[in-house]
Enzyme design. Structure first.
Site, short mmCIF file in Angstrom:
data_model
loop_
_atom_site.label_atom_id
_atom_site.label_comp_id
_atom_site.label_asym_id
_atom_site.label_seq_id
_atom_site.Cartn_x
_atom_site.Cartn_y
_atom_site.Cartn_z
N ASN A 1 44.64 48.89 40.30
CA ASN A 1 46.05 49.29 40.34
C ASN A 1 47.01 48.09 40.26
O ASN A 1 48.18 48.19 40.62
CB ASN A 1 46.40 50.05 41.62
N THR B 1 46.05 52.37 47.00
CA THR B 1 45.65 52.54 45.60
C THR B 1 45.57 54.02 45.28
O THR B 1 45.45 54.86 46.18
CB THR B 1 44.27 51.91 45.31
N CYS B 2 45.60 54.34 43.98
CA CYS B 2 45.49 55.73 43.56
C CYS B 2 44.03 56.07 43.35
O CYS B 2 43.65 56.52 42.28
CB CYS B 2 46.23 55.95 42.26
N ASP B 3 43.22 55.80 44.32
CA ASP B 3 41.78 55.97 44.15
C ASP B 3 41.26 56.58 45.44
O ASP B 3 41.53 56.07 46.52
CB ASP B 3 41.15 54.60 43.92
#
Ligand SMILES: *Cc1c(COP(=O)(O)O)cnc(C)c1O
EC number: 4.1.1.19
Length: 635
Positions: free
Chosen positions: A549, A500-502
């Site tokens: 996401n 994920t972009c986290d």
């Protein structure tokens, strides 16, 4: 230091497989993780073989593997331990367990639990209207209990009465005083007598993470005065004889056995006094809370428990018997609502490692004439490193030098190349110091954060938010173990990053000999695919995940042992995870329309002569293929 050969036993010890695995997991001579049921060697099979077969069947990773035999074993075990202990202690009541479906509502999971629990009259618990709809349809036993908790509206109550009409032993537990009038009104309206339970608000403060489930300020339950009023009210309306069950629930994952003892000594007295006052109670329902030793430490930390299943059962029965004998009331039937302890062990998430994220760079750092003094200084620090034991001092020096260099860069004094050189040498120095620290027995406290910061990350094909929600939300420790190569010494220390972009999308809490650590040892990546298993995900994790996401639900396989089969198992079912189109439609997109919109754009460009017609068709096809595809990375 003598270098003795690494064996599978070293791996078992390192990953504490026996401690958290409750005998369900082991390692075979090939160095692969295996599954077995009830600690018996017979019926053991190899998880790597399951993965191989999944690949042959085209099942993509990440995937959930459910070991249905483990699920059945848990149901059997809880019921057997209760029955045996009841006998041993001459306890006069019976045990009626119920499984709260909120812990894992998957139909196949609930079906398996019902089937394994059939001969024990094992029942279900629901906490909401949709769950009640499910349990009404799922279990048709007239002997098993169905317990209804949670806040209830008219429909919920009427569904419960419907269950009574078809002969089910459904007990409506009153969580809040206003529900009493509702049930009196509806039972008159429908003309059906309910079975009623009263949930007590215990004064014992809960403990563990869900301490809010108990105590005077708890969200659920009746105080003693409300309970007495409830009895009056039911009696006045001719339903006094329907009050059959006393219930409390002090929280989930209770780490200390003492909490149960205290709750039972309070609840037991309330029960006994109500019976003495003529309330025809028959069931004593102690709720859930039976914990799982996720980190295998057998301690009172939040991811562990300081008791075993047998100790829990023995304590419950012994304490309750003692109180009832003292008060001179009949031993009630005991009900538990254990969910976590039933489902946690049966499922795991298997993810492929996509690559390693580490801070190495092979930027050329050779000396050039006229370079800035900071670059030369940094290089000298590195050259000094190997004949220098004062790691802490060097560490402080490089940090300071890097900071000065950064300031110089901002002032326009350093060139881009010089900054790149300084960063590269800096990283090499830190990596060197870390490697020295890892080899030494004890990392000085001041340098621990260095080890954490510079350790590598294995990038794994999964989303923490979908598959291990509690590891993100509440710092729950889950065992992570390589599925293969357990006969090799793991040589890389790393944490796990998801796709994920986290920046929260990571796992950096692992099991250690004594507690928790931020990295764990794994093998250097080679040619072969490398899989990590995240274990004990069967309770809550499986069903609580979200679509951060837009990574959707995972592919799933259901595996059973088969001692006749050469591999020792068979895959009974494959459930496809969500496609991109599916997750998009849950967010109100219409995938068909999306494809149509894209096609219109392509057609326009074709009409303008910017794209060749043949190419246009290919692009649209590709877009549609992607809509149909799995949301995770496909290698
Ligand atoms: C959540 C819940 C349970 C299940 O608890 P576990 O700790 O998973 O066993 C049981 N009863 C009630 C009322 C609950 O809310």
């Amino acid at each position: 230091m003598t270098m003795s050969k690494w064996t599978i036993n070293d791996s078992k010890k390192l990953y504490k497989i026996n401690q958290w695995g409750e005998g369900y997991f082991s390692v075979n001579s090939l160095g692969n993780l295996t599954v077995r049921t009830e600690s018996k060697k017979s019926g053991e099979f190899d998880i790597a073989s399951v993965i191989k077969e999944m690949k042959e069947q085209g099942v993509k990773f990440p995937a959930v593997i459910r070991f249905h035999d483990i699920l059945r074993s848990r149901v059997r075990l809880i019921n057997k331990v209760f029955r045996e202990t009841i006998e041993e202690y001459d306890y006069e009541g019976r045990y009626y367990g119920v499984y709260p479906i909120k812990v894992n509502q998957m139909r196949e999971v609930v079906e398996e639990i019902i089937d394994a629990g059939l001969k024990y009259d094992y029942g279900l618990e629901a906490g909401s209207k949709p769950e009640l709809l499910a349990v009404l349809a799922m279990n048709d036993s007239k002997k098993a209990l169905t317990i209804l908790n949670g806040y209830k509206d008219d429909d919920y109550m009427k569904l419960a009465l419907l269950g009574r009409e078809v002969g089910r032993k459904i007990i409506i537990v009153i969580e809040k005083f206003s529900e009493i009038k509702k049930i009196i009104r509806l039972s008159k309206e429908v003309g059906v007598e309910p079975l009623i339970g009263l949930r007590g608000k215990m004064s014992v403060p809960g403990c563990g993470r869900w301490s809010g489930s108990s105590g005077e300020r708890a969200k659920f339950g009746l105080s003693v005065s409300e309970m007495l009023q409830a009895v009056e009210l039911f009696r006045a309306n001719g339903l006094g004889d329907c009050i059959k069950l006393f219930h409390f629930h002090i929280g989930s994952q209770i780490p200390e056995i003492r909490s149960f003892k205290e709750a039972i000594s309070e609840g037991g007295r309330i029960y006994a006094k109500l019976v003495q006052a003529g309330v025809p109670l028959e069931y004593f329902d102690i709720g859930g809370g039976l914990g799982v030793d996720y980190d295998g430490t057998r301690t009172i930390n939040d991811s562990s428990t300081n008791y075993s299943l047998s100790e829990y059962v023995a304590d419950v029965i012994y304490s309750l018997k003692q109180i009832c004998d003292l008060e001179g009331v009949t031993h009630p039937n005991i009900v538990t609502e254990s969910g976590r302890a039933v489902t946690a062990h049966h499922s795991c998430v298997v993810t492929n490692v996509i690559g390693k994220i580490d801070a190495t760079s092979d930027f050329n750092t050779k000396k050039v004439t006229g370079e800035h003094i900071f670059v030369s200084n940094m290089r000298e620090l590195e050259e000094d490193l190997h004949n220098n034991e004062r790691l802490q001092e060097t560490y402080n020096d490089v940090i300071q030098l890097k900071e000065s260099a950064l300031n110089a860069f901002k002032l326009g004094i350093l060139s881009l190349e010089e900054r790149a050189k300084i960063e590269t040498i800096y990283t090499r120095v830190l990596n060197y110091i870390t490697s020295k620290l890892i080899d030494s027995d004890k990392v000085p406290e001041e340098l621990q954060s260095l080890v954490d910061d510079t350790s590598a990350k294995y990038l794994c094909n999964f989303s923490v938010f979908q598959s291990a929600a509690d590891s993100w939300a509440i710092g729950q420790v889950l065992p992570v173990v390589p599925i293969t190569r357990l006969h090799e010494k793991p040589t890389v220390n790393c944490s796990i990053a998801d796709i994920t972009c986290d920046s929260d999308g990571k796992i950096d809490k692992f099991i250690d000999e004594t507690g928790h650590r931020t990295t764990f040892p794994v093998h250097e990546l080679g040619e072969e695919d490398y899989y990590l298993g995240i274990f004990l995900t069967g309770a809550y994790q499986d069903v609580m995940g979200d679509m951060h996401n837009l990574f959707g639900r995972l592919n799933e396989v259901h595996v059973f042992k088969d001692e006749e089969d050469e591999s020792g198992f068979y895959i009974e079912e494959v459930i496809k995870g969500q496609s991109c189109a599916k997750v998009l439609s849950t967010m109100q997109y219409n995938p068909q329309y999306m494809a149509y919109s894209l096609k219109k754009v392509v057609d326009r460009e074709v009409a303008r002569g910017k794209i060749q017609p043949r190419r246009g068709v290919k692009l649209v096809d590709f877009y549609e293929d992607c809509l149909r595809s799995y949301t995770y990375l496909e290698s």
